[in-house]
Design a protein around this motif. Structure first.
Motif, mmCIF file in Angstrom:
data_model
loop_
_atom_site.group_PDB
_atom_site.id
_atom_site.type_symbol
_atom_site.label_atom_id
_atom_site.label_comp_id
_atom_site.label_asym_id
_atom_site.label_seq_id
_atom_site.Cartn_x
_atom_site.Cartn_y
_atom_site.Cartn_z
ATOM 1 N N GLN A 96 -5.100 16.986 -21.771
ATOM 2 C CA GLN A 96 -6.340 17.632 -22.772
ATOM 3 C C GLN A 96 -4.810 19.359 -22.778
ATOM 4 O O GLN A 96 -5.007 20.108 -23.342
ATOM 5 C CB GLN A 96 -7.232 17.960 -21.717
ATOM 6 C CG GLN A 96 -8.627 19.718 -22.993
ATOM 7 C CD GLN A 96 -9.783 19.010 -22.253
ATOM 8 O OE1 GLN A 96 -10.397 20.167 -21.631
ATOM 9 N NE2 GLN A 96 -10.350 18.187 -22.611
ATOM 10 N N ALA A 97 -4.513 19.551 -21.184
ATOM 11 C CA ALA A 97 -3.878 20.932 -21.436
ATOM 12 C C ALA A 97 -2.787 20.768 -22.124
ATOM 13 O O ALA A 97 -2.310 21.724 -22.399
ATOM 14 C CB ALA A 97 -3.044 20.718 -19.808
ATOM 15 N N TYR A 100 -3.744 21.676 -25.920
ATOM 16 C CA TYR A 100 -4.108 22.962 -26.123
ATOM 17 C C TYR A 100 -2.790 23.610 -25.675
ATOM 18 O O TYR A 100 -2.518 24.738 -26.664
ATOM 19 C CB TYR A 100 -4.787 23.627 -24.761
ATOM 20 C CG TYR A 100 -6.379 23.189 -25.485
ATOM 21 C CD1 TYR A 100 -7.211 23.435 -26.395
ATOM 22 C CD2 TYR A 100 -6.719 22.672 -23.628
ATOM 23 C CE1 TYR A 100 -8.756 23.262 -26.405
ATOM 24 C CE2 TYR A 100 -8.360 22.015 -23.804
ATOM 25 C CZ TYR A 100 -9.261 23.157 -25.208
ATOM 26 O OH TYR A 100 -10.396 22.086 -25.511
ATOM 27 N N GLN A 101 -2.071 23.252 -25.071
ATOM 28 C CA GLN A 101 -0.559 24.069 -24.971
ATOM 29 C C GLN A 101 0.768 23.744 -26.671
ATOM 30 O O GLN A 101 0.645 24.923 -27.147
ATOM 31 C CB GLN A 101 0.643 23.307 -24.173
ATOM 32 C CG GLN A 101 1.839 23.536 -23.890
ATOM 33 C CD GLN A 101 2.164 25.214 -23.386
ATOM 34 O OE1 GLN A 101 0.710 25.917 -23.569
ATOM 35 N NE2 GLN A 101 2.979 25.531 -23.952
ATOM 36 N N MET A 104 -1.420 25.673 -29.526
ATOM 37 C CA MET A 104 -1.238 26.945 -29.514
ATOM 38 C C MET A 104 -0.346 27.637 -29.993
ATOM 39 O O MET A 104 0.604 28.765 -30.348
ATOM 40 C CB MET A 104 -1.772 27.952 -28.417
ATOM 41 C CG MET A 104 -3.250 27.692 -28.105
ATOM 42 S SD MET A 104 -4.381 28.301 -29.527
ATOM 43 C CE MET A 104 -5.702 27.753 -29.656
ATOM 44 N N ASN B 65 0.147 20.550 -14.509
ATOM 45 C CA ASN B 65 -1.132 20.673 -15.809
ATOM 46 C C ASN B 65 -0.113 22.360 -16.511
ATOM 47 O O ASN B 65 -0.577 22.584 -15.705
ATOM 48 C CB ASN B 65 -2.327 20.681 -16.395
ATOM 49 C CG ASN B 65 -2.636 18.923 -15.943
ATOM 50 O OD1 ASN B 65 -2.022 18.357 -15.521
ATOM 51 N ND2 ASN B 65 -4.111 18.695 -16.463
ATOM 52 N N ILE B 66 1.041 22.196 -17.515
ATOM 53 C CA ILE B 66 1.077 23.523 -17.596
ATOM 54 C C ILE B 66 0.212 23.571 -18.859
ATOM 55 O O ILE B 66 0.746 23.169 -20.044
ATOM 56 C CB ILE B 66 2.613 23.129 -17.525
ATOM 57 C CG1 ILE B 66 3.689 22.862 -16.387
ATOM 58 C CG2 ILE B 66 3.129 24.588 -18.996
ATOM 59 C CD1 ILE B 66 4.800 23.039 -16.537
ATOM 60 N N ILE B 67 0.054 24.964 -19.062
ATOM 61 C CA ILE B 67 -0.399 25.953 -20.075
ATOM 62 C C ILE B 67 -0.354 27.317 -20.323
ATOM 63 O O ILE B 67 -1.030 28.182 -19.278
ATOM 64 C CB ILE B 67 -2.203 25.492 -20.352
ATOM 65 C CG1 ILE B 67 -3.015 24.151 -19.779
ATOM 66 C CG2 ILE B 67 -2.546 25.388 -21.974
ATOM 67 C CD1 ILE B 67 -3.352 24.093 -18.580
ATOM 68 N N GLU B 69 0.363 29.215 -22.805
ATOM 69 C CA GLU B 69 -0.097 29.584 -24.026
ATOM 70 C C GLU B 69 -1.623 29.878 -23.623
ATOM 71 O O GLU B 69 -2.570 29.832 -23.309
ATOM 72 C CB GLU B 69 -0.171 29.260 -25.402
ATOM 73 C CG GLU B 69 0.889 28.442 -25.870
ATOM 74 C CD GLU B 69 1.613 29.789 -26.206
ATOM 75 O OE1 GLU B 69 1.505 30.583 -26.502
ATOM 76 O OE2 GLU B 69 3.192 29.075 -25.424
ATOM 77 N N GLY B 72 -4.453 28.731 -25.199
ATOM 78 C CA GLY B 72 -4.408 27.458 -24.698
ATOM 79 C C GLY B 72 -5.445 27.300 -23.115
ATOM 80 O O GLY B 72 -6.516 26.351 -22.863
ATOM 81 N N TYR B 76 -9.146 25.286 -21.744
ATOM 82 C CA TYR B 76 -8.684 24.549 -21.362
ATOM 83 C C TYR B 76 -9.521 25.003 -19.922
ATOM 84 O O TYR B 76 -10.204 23.517 -19.666
ATOM 85 C CB TYR B 76 -7.347 24.425 -20.144
ATOM 86 C CG TYR B 76 -7.100 23.969 -19.549
ATOM 87 C CD1 TYR B 76 -7.333 22.193 -19.650
ATOM 88 C CD2 TYR B 76 -6.797 24.113 -18.167
ATOM 89 C CE1 TYR B 76 -6.521 21.703 -18.196
ATOM 90 C CE2 TYR B 76 -6.349 23.218 -16.868
ATOM 91 C CZ TYR B 76 -6.121 21.277 -17.579
ATOM 92 O OH TYR B 76 -6.001 21.101 -15.966
#
Lengths: 225, 225
Positions: A96-97, A100-101, A104, B65-67, B69, B72, B76
Protein backbone atom coordinates in the motif's frame (compact mmCIF):
# COMPACT_ATOMS: atom_id res chain seq x y z
CA UNK A 1 -24.70 1.83 -10.17
CA UNK A 2 -22.93 2.77 -13.39
CA UNK A 3 -26.12 4.28 -14.84
CA UNK A 4 -25.91 7.11 -12.31
CA UNK A 5 -22.43 8.02 -13.54
CA UNK A 6 -21.66 10.57 -16.24
CA UNK A 7 -18.28 11.22 -17.79
CA UNK A 8 -17.38 13.99 -20.18
CA UNK A 9 -14.00 13.14 -21.66
CA UNK A 10 -11.44 14.14 -24.27
CA UNK A 11 -9.56 11.75 -26.50
CA UNK A 12 -5.87 11.56 -25.60
CA UNK A 13 -6.47 13.26 -22.24
CA UNK A 14 -4.55 11.01 -19.85
CA UNK A 15 -6.60 12.20 -16.84
CA UNK A 16 -9.80 11.14 -18.66
CA UNK A 17 -8.26 7.78 -19.50
CA UNK A 18 -7.35 7.11 -15.85
CA UNK A 19 -11.01 7.35 -14.81
CA UNK A 20 -12.13 5.16 -17.73
CA UNK A 21 -9.63 2.41 -16.84
CA UNK A 22 -10.79 2.52 -13.21
CA UNK A 23 -14.45 2.24 -14.26
CA UNK A 24 -13.60 -0.85 -16.33
CA UNK A 25 -11.56 -2.42 -13.53
CA UNK A 26 -14.41 -1.88 -11.07
CA UNK A 27 -16.93 -3.43 -13.51
CA UNK A 28 -18.79 -0.16 -13.84
CA UNK A 29 -19.37 -0.43 -17.57
CA UNK A 30 -22.53 1.16 -18.87
CA UNK A 31 -21.89 4.62 -17.45
CA UNK A 32 -23.15 7.55 -19.49
CA UNK A 33 -20.35 9.26 -21.37
CA UNK A 34 -19.70 11.80 -24.07
CA UNK A 35 -16.56 12.44 -26.08
CA UNK A 36 -15.87 16.16 -26.48
CA UNK A 37 -13.43 17.91 -28.79
CA UNK A 38 -10.55 20.03 -27.48
CA UNK A 39 -10.08 21.45 -30.99
CA UNK A 40 -13.63 22.78 -30.96
CA UNK A 41 -13.08 24.16 -27.43
CA UNK A 42 -15.89 21.97 -26.14
CA UNK A 43 -14.06 21.65 -22.80
CA UNK A 44 -15.00 25.30 -22.25
CA UNK A 45 -18.69 24.68 -23.01
CA UNK A 46 -21.53 25.35 -20.60
CA UNK A 47 -22.10 21.59 -20.30
CA UNK A 48 -18.58 21.11 -18.93
CA UNK A 49 -18.47 24.29 -16.83
CA UNK A 50 -21.62 23.23 -14.98
CA UNK A 51 -19.75 20.18 -13.69
CA UNK A 52 -16.15 21.39 -13.81
CA UNK A 53 -15.73 25.14 -13.23
CA UNK A 54 -12.11 24.79 -14.36
CA UNK A 55 -13.31 24.07 -17.90
CA UNK A 56 -11.20 20.94 -18.11
CA UNK A 57 -11.78 17.34 -19.07
CA UNK A 58 -12.59 14.97 -17.53
CA UNK A 59 -15.78 16.18 -15.88
CA UNK A 60 -17.24 13.35 -13.81
CA UNK A 61 -20.39 12.84 -11.75
CA UNK A 62 -21.67 9.93 -9.69
CA UNK A 63 -25.25 10.86 -8.86
CA UNK A 64 -24.87 14.35 -7.42
CA UNK A 65 -21.26 13.77 -6.39
CA UNK A 66 -18.74 15.55 -8.58
CA UNK A 67 -15.10 14.44 -8.74
CA UNK A 68 -13.34 15.89 -11.77
CA UNK A 69 -9.79 15.46 -10.55
CA UNK A 70 -8.73 12.11 -11.97
CA UNK A 71 -6.64 11.00 -8.98
CA UNK A 72 -9.55 11.87 -6.71
CA UNK A 73 -12.07 10.05 -8.90
CA UNK A 74 -9.94 6.90 -8.98
CA UNK A 75 -9.55 6.90 -5.18
CA UNK A 76 -13.26 7.60 -4.71
CA UNK A 77 -14.38 4.80 -7.06
CA UNK A 78 -12.09 2.27 -5.40
CA UNK A 79 -13.37 3.27 -1.96
CA UNK A 80 -17.04 3.25 -2.96
CA UNK A 81 -16.83 -0.07 -4.82
CA UNK A 82 -14.21 -1.92 -2.77
CA UNK A 83 -15.62 -5.40 -3.24
CA UNK A 84 -16.63 -4.99 -6.88
CA UNK A 85 -14.30 -5.86 -9.77
CA UNK A 86 -10.56 -5.74 -9.15
CA UNK A 87 -9.14 -4.45 -5.88
CA UNK A 88 -6.97 -1.44 -6.75
CA UNK A 89 -5.52 -0.47 -3.36
CA UNK A 90 -3.62 -3.33 -1.68
CA UNK A 91 -4.25 -4.10 2.02
CA UNK A 92 -0.70 -5.18 2.75
CA UNK A 93 1.00 -2.12 4.34
CA UNK A 94 4.26 -2.42 2.36
CA UNK A 95 2.43 -2.75 -0.98
CA UNK A 96 0.00 0.00 0.00
CA UNK A 97 2.85 2.39 0.83
CA UNK A 98 4.52 1.63 -2.50
CA UNK A 99 1.19 2.02 -4.31
CA UNK A 100 0.55 5.50 -2.91
CA UNK A 101 4.18 6.49 -3.50
CA UNK A 102 4.24 5.41 -7.16
CA UNK A 103 0.72 6.71 -7.80
CA UNK A 104 1.65 10.20 -6.63
CA UNK A 105 5.03 10.09 -8.37
CA UNK A 106 2.93 9.55 -11.49
CA UNK A 107 2.07 13.23 -11.26
CA UNK A 108 5.73 14.16 -11.56
CA UNK A 109 6.07 11.97 -14.65
CA UNK A 110 2.94 13.51 -16.18
CA UNK A 111 4.07 17.10 -15.50
CA UNK A 112 7.53 16.52 -16.94
CA UNK A 113 6.09 14.77 -19.99
CA UNK A 114 3.75 17.69 -20.72
CA UNK A 115 6.56 20.24 -20.50
CA UNK A 116 8.33 18.51 -23.38
CA UNK A 117 5.59 16.93 -25.52
CA UNK A 118 3.41 20.05 -25.43
CA UNK A 119 6.05 22.75 -24.93
CA UNK A 120 4.89 24.82 -27.93
CA UNK A 121 1.28 24.45 -26.83
CA UNK A 122 1.92 25.74 -23.30
CA UNK A 123 4.54 28.41 -24.00
CA UNK A 124 3.65 31.35 -26.31
CA UNK A 125 6.07 31.88 -29.20
CA UNK A 126 7.82 34.96 -27.85
CA UNK A 127 8.58 33.24 -24.54
CA UNK A 128 10.19 30.07 -25.86
CA UNK A 129 13.86 29.34 -25.14
CA UNK A 130 16.01 26.48 -26.40
CA UNK A 131 17.66 26.46 -22.97
CA UNK A 132 14.27 25.94 -21.28
CA UNK A 133 13.23 23.16 -23.62
CA UNK A 134 16.62 21.49 -23.17
CA UNK A 135 16.24 21.66 -19.38
CA UNK A 136 12.72 20.23 -19.64
CA UNK A 137 14.08 17.38 -21.78
CA UNK A 138 16.90 16.70 -19.32
CA UNK A 139 14.35 16.60 -16.49
CA UNK A 140 12.17 14.16 -18.44
CA UNK A 141 15.17 11.92 -19.16
CA UNK A 142 16.06 11.89 -15.43
CA UNK A 143 12.43 11.10 -14.62
CA UNK A 144 12.21 8.26 -17.14
CA UNK A 145 15.50 6.82 -15.85
CA UNK A 146 13.93 6.72 -12.37
CA UNK A 147 11.01 4.71 -13.76
CA UNK A 148 13.46 2.41 -15.55
CA UNK A 149 14.85 1.62 -12.11
CA UNK A 150 11.42 1.24 -10.55
CA UNK A 151 10.40 -1.18 -13.31
CA UNK A 152 13.55 -3.29 -13.10
CA UNK A 153 11.72 -6.29 -11.69
CA UNK A 154 8.40 -6.00 -13.49
CA UNK A 155 6.84 -9.41 -14.22
CA UNK A 156 3.60 -10.63 -15.76
CA UNK A 157 1.82 -10.53 -12.39
CA UNK A 158 3.85 -7.87 -10.58
CA UNK A 159 3.35 -4.33 -11.67
CA UNK A 160 4.36 -1.02 -10.07
CA UNK A 161 3.28 -1.99 -6.56
CA UNK A 162 2.64 -5.72 -6.55
CA UNK A 163 -0.61 -6.66 -8.29
CA UNK A 164 -2.30 -4.26 -10.72
CA UNK A 165 -3.29 -1.15 -8.72
CA UNK A 166 -4.18 2.52 -8.94
CA UNK A 167 -0.47 3.20 -9.41
CA UNK A 168 -0.67 1.44 -12.78
CA UNK A 169 -4.00 3.10 -13.57
CA UNK A 170 -2.50 6.57 -13.32
CA UNK A 171 1.02 5.91 -14.64
CA UNK A 172 0.27 3.73 -17.68
CA UNK A 173 -1.57 6.44 -19.69
CA UNK A 174 1.43 8.79 -19.38
CA UNK A 175 3.77 6.08 -20.68
CA UNK A 176 1.40 5.18 -23.53
CA UNK A 177 1.27 8.87 -24.41
CA UNK A 178 5.09 8.99 -24.34
CA UNK A 179 5.39 6.15 -26.86
CA UNK A 180 2.66 7.69 -29.03
CA UNK A 181 4.80 10.83 -29.18
CA UNK A 182 7.89 8.93 -30.27
CA UNK A 183 9.69 7.77 -27.09
CA UNK A 184 12.41 5.24 -27.91
CA UNK A 185 11.75 1.70 -26.66
CA UNK A 186 15.46 0.96 -27.08
CA UNK A 187 16.58 3.69 -24.70
CA UNK A 188 13.93 2.82 -22.09
CA UNK A 189 13.67 -0.98 -22.29
CA UNK A 190 12.09 -1.55 -18.85
CA UNK A 191 9.46 1.10 -19.45
CA UNK A 192 8.80 -0.44 -22.87
CA UNK A 193 8.50 -3.92 -21.35
CA UNK A 194 5.97 -2.64 -18.83
CA UNK A 195 4.08 -0.85 -21.59
CA UNK A 196 3.89 -4.05 -23.65
CA UNK A 197 2.80 -6.06 -20.63
CA UNK A 198 -0.15 -3.76 -19.95
CA UNK A 199 -1.26 -2.48 -23.33
CA UNK A 200 -3.55 -5.46 -24.01
CA UNK A 201 -5.08 -5.60 -20.54
CA UNK A 202 -8.86 -5.59 -21.14
CA UNK A 203 -9.57 -2.40 -19.12
CA UNK A 204 -6.84 -0.56 -21.02
CA UNK A 205 -7.62 -1.92 -24.48
CA UNK A 206 -11.33 -1.16 -24.09
CA UNK A 207 -10.61 2.49 -23.31
CA UNK A 208 -7.64 3.22 -25.61
CA UNK A 209 -7.95 6.83 -26.90
CA UNK A 210 -9.23 6.89 -30.49
CA UNK A 211 -6.81 9.74 -31.12
CA UNK A 212 -4.16 11.65 -29.17
CA UNK A 213 -4.57 15.20 -27.98
CA UNK A 214 -2.37 16.90 -30.58
CA UNK A 215 -2.27 14.40 -33.37
CA UNK A 216 -0.06 16.59 -35.55
CA UNK A 217 2.80 16.34 -33.03
CA UNK A 218 2.57 12.55 -32.89
CA UNK A 219 5.86 10.63 -33.26
CA UNK A 220 7.84 13.84 -33.12
CA UNK A 221 8.21 15.64 -29.85
CA UNK A 222 9.76 12.82 -27.78
CA UNK A 223 11.86 11.07 -30.39
CA UNK A 224 15.20 12.46 -29.17
CA UNK A 225 14.54 11.95 -25.47
CA UNK B 1 3.96 3.09 16.27
CA UNK B 2 5.33 6.61 15.89
CA UNK B 3 8.80 5.48 17.03
CA UNK B 4 9.19 3.49 13.80
CA UNK B 5 8.58 6.64 11.73
CA UNK B 6 11.29 8.95 10.44
CA UNK B 7 10.73 12.28 8.74
CA UNK B 8 13.35 14.46 7.08
CA UNK B 9 11.76 17.85 6.48
CA UNK B 10 12.44 21.39 5.37
CA UNK B 11 11.06 24.51 7.02
CA UNK B 12 8.48 26.24 4.84
CA UNK B 13 8.11 23.19 2.59
CA UNK B 14 4.34 22.81 2.34
CA UNK B 15 4.61 19.12 1.38
CA UNK B 16 6.61 18.48 4.59
CA UNK B 17 4.04 20.39 6.61
CA UNK B 18 1.15 18.29 5.24
CA UNK B 19 2.72 15.11 6.62
CA UNK B 20 3.45 16.75 9.97
CA UNK B 21 -0.17 17.92 10.36
CA UNK B 22 -1.41 14.42 9.52
CA UNK B 23 0.93 12.84 12.07
CA UNK B 24 -0.44 15.22 14.74
CA UNK B 25 -4.06 14.56 13.77
CA UNK B 26 -3.48 10.80 13.93
CA UNK B 27 -1.87 11.12 17.38
CA UNK B 28 1.45 9.89 16.04
CA UNK B 29 3.57 12.34 18.01
CA UNK B 30 7.01 11.12 18.99
CA UNK B 31 8.16 10.19 15.49
CA UNK B 32 11.84 10.67 14.74
CA UNK B 33 12.46 13.78 12.69
CA UNK B 34 15.23 16.03 11.48
CA UNK B 35 15.03 19.55 10.08
CA UNK B 36 17.31 20.00 7.07
CA UNK B 37 18.39 23.20 5.34
CA UNK B 38 17.52 23.94 1.71
CA UNK B 39 20.07 26.77 1.72
CA UNK B 40 22.84 24.32 2.61
CA UNK B 41 21.55 21.92 -0.08
CA UNK B 42 20.95 19.28 2.58
CA UNK B 43 17.98 17.98 0.57
CA UNK B 44 20.57 16.67 -1.90
CA UNK B 45 22.54 14.89 0.85
CA UNK B 46 23.21 11.14 0.92
CA UNK B 47 20.90 10.86 3.94
CA UNK B 48 17.95 12.16 1.89
CA UNK B 49 18.87 10.41 -1.37
CA UNK B 50 18.87 7.05 0.40
CA UNK B 51 15.18 7.52 1.20
CA UNK B 52 14.11 9.87 -1.59
CA UNK B 53 16.03 9.42 -4.86
CA UNK B 54 14.47 12.67 -6.10
CA UNK B 55 16.54 14.61 -3.55
CA UNK B 56 13.46 16.39 -2.25
CA UNK B 57 11.94 17.00 1.16
CA UNK B 58 10.00 15.49 2.79
CA UNK B 59 11.61 12.09 2.93
CA UNK B 60 9.45 9.80 5.06
CA UNK B 61 9.69 6.24 6.32
CA UNK B 62 7.37 4.09 8.39
CA UNK B 63 9.46 1.04 9.29
CA UNK B 64 10.77 -0.08 5.92
CA UNK B 65 7.91 1.55 4.02
CA UNK B 66 8.89 4.71 2.17
CA UNK B 67 6.30 7.30 1.12
CA UNK B 68 7.93 10.61 0.27
CA UNK B 69 5.08 12.05 -1.79
CA UNK B 70 3.08 14.08 0.72
CA UNK B 71 -0.36 13.27 -0.71
CA UNK B 72 0.56 9.59 -0.69
CA UNK B 73 1.90 9.74 2.87
CA UNK B 74 -1.27 11.45 4.13
CA UNK B 75 -3.50 8.84 2.47
CA UNK B 76 -1.31 6.01 3.74
CA UNK B 77 -1.28 7.28 7.33
CA UNK B 78 -5.06 7.72 7.38
CA UNK B 79 -5.56 4.22 6.00
CA UNK B 80 -3.07 2.57 8.35
CA UNK B 81 -4.36 4.37 11.47
CA UNK B 82 -8.07 4.68 10.67
CA UNK B 83 -9.34 4.39 14.21
CA UNK B 84 -6.58 6.45 15.85
CA UNK B 85 -6.85 10.21 16.35
CA UNK B 86 -9.11 12.18 14.04
CA UNK B 87 -10.77 10.54 11.06
CA UNK B 88 -9.48 12.38 7.96
CA UNK B 89 -11.46 10.70 5.14
CA UNK B 90 -15.24 10.90 5.63
CA UNK B 91 -17.38 7.77 5.12
CA UNK B 92 -20.38 9.63 3.76
CA UNK B 93 -20.13 9.31 -0.06
CA UNK B 94 -21.02 12.96 -0.81
CA UNK B 95 -18.47 14.28 1.70
CA UNK B 96 -15.90 11.75 0.55
CA UNK B 97 -16.31 12.80 -3.10
CA UNK B 98 -15.91 16.45 -2.13
CA UNK B 99 -12.92 15.60 0.06
CA UNK B 100 -11.04 13.84 -2.77
CA UNK B 101 -12.02 16.59 -5.22
CA UNK B 102 -10.79 19.46 -3.02
CA UNK B 103 -7.73 17.53 -1.88
CA UNK B 104 -6.57 17.00 -5.46
CA UNK B 105 -7.51 20.53 -6.51
CA UNK B 106 -5.07 21.54 -3.77
CA UNK B 107 -2.33 20.52 -6.19
CA UNK B 108 -3.52 23.06 -8.70
CA UNK B 109 -3.48 25.79 -6.05
CA UNK B 110 0.01 24.76 -4.97
CA UNK B 111 1.40 24.71 -8.53
CA UNK B 112 -0.07 28.11 -9.39
CA UNK B 113 1.18 29.58 -6.13
CA UNK B 114 4.73 28.37 -6.79
CA UNK B 115 4.77 29.86 -10.30
CA UNK B 116 4.23 33.31 -8.84
CA UNK B 117 5.81 33.27 -5.37
CA UNK B 118 8.96 31.51 -6.58
CA UNK B 119 9.06 32.65 -10.22
CA UNK B 120 12.61 33.98 -10.00
CA UNK B 121 13.73 30.83 -8.23
CA UNK B 122 12.35 28.48 -10.90
CA UNK B 123 13.05 30.52 -14.04
CA UNK B 124 16.67 31.45 -14.89
CA UNK B 125 17.29 35.14 -15.46
CA UNK B 126 17.63 35.04 -19.24
CA UNK B 127 14.33 33.19 -19.63
CA UNK B 128 12.10 35.49 -17.58
CA UNK B 129 9.28 37.40 -19.27
CA UNK B 130 6.93 39.99 -17.79
CA UNK B 131 4.18 38.48 -19.96
CA UNK B 132 4.75 35.02 -18.43
CA UNK B 133 4.78 36.35 -14.87
CA UNK B 134 1.62 38.34 -15.59
CA UNK B 135 -0.11 35.23 -16.97
CA UNK B 136 1.00 33.24 -13.92
CA UNK B 137 -0.43 35.96 -11.67
CA UNK B 138 -3.72 36.00 -13.60
CA UNK B 139 -3.92 32.21 -13.25
CA UNK B 140 -3.31 32.46 -9.51
CA UNK B 141 -6.00 35.13 -9.15
CA UNK B 142 -8.48 32.91 -11.03
CA UNK B 143 -7.48 29.99 -8.82
CA UNK B 144 -7.87 31.97 -5.59
CA UNK B 145 -11.27 33.25 -6.75
CA UNK B 146 -12.36 29.63 -7.17
CA UNK B 147 -11.35 28.91 -3.58
CA UNK B 148 -13.19 32.06 -2.47
CA UNK B 149 -16.32 30.45 -3.93
CA UNK B 150 -15.57 27.05 -2.42
CA UNK B 151 -15.12 28.65 1.01
CA UNK B 152 -18.29 30.74 0.84
CA UNK B 153 -20.04 28.72 3.55
CA UNK B 154 -17.13 27.88 5.78
CA UNK B 155 -18.11 27.67 9.46
CA UNK B 156 -16.35 26.81 12.69
CA UNK B 157 -17.14 23.10 12.29
CA UNK B 158 -17.46 22.82 8.49
CA UNK B 159 -14.29 23.04 6.51
CA UNK B 160 -13.51 22.23 2.86
CA UNK B 161 -15.45 18.97 2.83
CA UNK B 162 -17.55 18.84 5.98
CA UNK B 163 -15.48 18.12 9.07
CA UNK B 164 -11.72 18.63 9.10
CA UNK B 165 -10.23 16.23 6.53
CA UNK B 166 -7.23 15.52 4.33
CA UNK B 167 -8.51 18.26 2.01
CA UNK B 168 -7.76 20.79 4.75
CA UNK B 169 -4.47 19.09 5.59
CA UNK B 170 -3.14 19.61 2.06
CA UNK B 171 -4.75 22.95 1.19
CA UNK B 172 -4.15 24.92 4.40
CA UNK B 173 -0.32 25.01 4.12
CA UNK B 174 -0.56 26.56 0.63
CA UNK B 175 -2.88 29.28 1.91
CA UNK B 176 -0.69 29.94 4.95
CA UNK B 177 2.27 30.24 2.59
CA UNK B 178 0.26 32.68 0.43
CA UNK B 179 -0.41 34.98 3.37
CA UNK B 180 3.22 34.71 4.51
CA UNK B 181 4.21 35.98 1.05
CA UNK B 182 1.90 38.95 1.25
CA UNK B 183 -1.53 37.85 -0.03
CA UNK B 184 -4.20 40.44 0.72
CA UNK B 185 -6.82 39.34 3.27
CA UNK B 186 -9.06 42.15 2.00
CA UNK B 187 -9.17 40.88 -1.56
CA UNK B 188 -9.71 37.25 -0.50
CA UNK B 189 -11.95 37.52 2.58
CA UNK B 190 -13.31 33.95 2.52
CA UNK B 191 -9.85 32.48 2.16
CA UNK B 192 -8.67 34.74 4.99
CA UNK B 193 -11.58 33.67 7.20
CA UNK B 194 -10.77 30.01 6.59
CA UNK B 195 -7.09 30.72 7.33
CA UNK B 196 -7.99 32.39 10.63
CA UNK B 197 -10.34 29.57 11.55
CA UNK B 198 -7.61 26.96 11.14
CA UNK B 199 -4.38 28.67 12.08
CA UNK B 200 -4.74 27.92 15.80
CA UNK B 201 -5.87 24.32 15.38
CA UNK B 202 -3.52 22.29 17.62
CA UNK B 203 -2.12 20.07 14.83
CA UNK B 204 -1.36 23.13 12.72
CA UNK B 205 0.00 25.33 15.48
CA UNK B 206 2.28 22.55 16.76
CA UNK B 207 3.86 22.15 13.33
CA UNK B 208 3.99 25.75 12.07
CA UNK B 209 7.18 26.24 10.00
CA UNK B 210 9.82 28.11 12.05
CA UNK B 211 10.73 29.94 8.84
CA UNK B 212 9.54 30.03 5.22
CA UNK B 213 11.43 28.56 2.32
CA UNK B 214 12.76 31.81 0.85
CA UNK B 215 12.56 34.20 3.73
CA UNK B 216 13.98 37.11 1.74
CA UNK B 217 10.95 37.09 -0.57
CA UNK B 218 8.52 37.14 2.34
CA UNK B 219 5.72 39.73 2.18
CA UNK B 220 6.68 40.68 -1.33
CA UNK B 221 5.89 38.32 -4.15
CA UNK B 222 2.12 38.01 -3.64
CA UNK B 223 1.25 41.49 -2.43
CA UNK B 224 -0.30 42.64 -5.73
CA UNK B 225 -2.28 39.46 -6.40
Amino acid sequence: MAESMFLLWGSGSTPSWRIMITLEEKKLQGYKQKLLSFEKEEHKSKEVLEINPRGQLPAFKHGDNIINESFGACLYLENQFKSQGNKLIPDNPAEQALMYQRMMEGLSLYEKLKLVAFYDFFVPEGERHDSALKRNKDNLVTELQLWERYLENVAADRYLAGGFSLADVVVFPSLACSFAYGLSAERYPKVAKYYNLLKDRPSIKATWPPKWFLIEQKSESLKDI
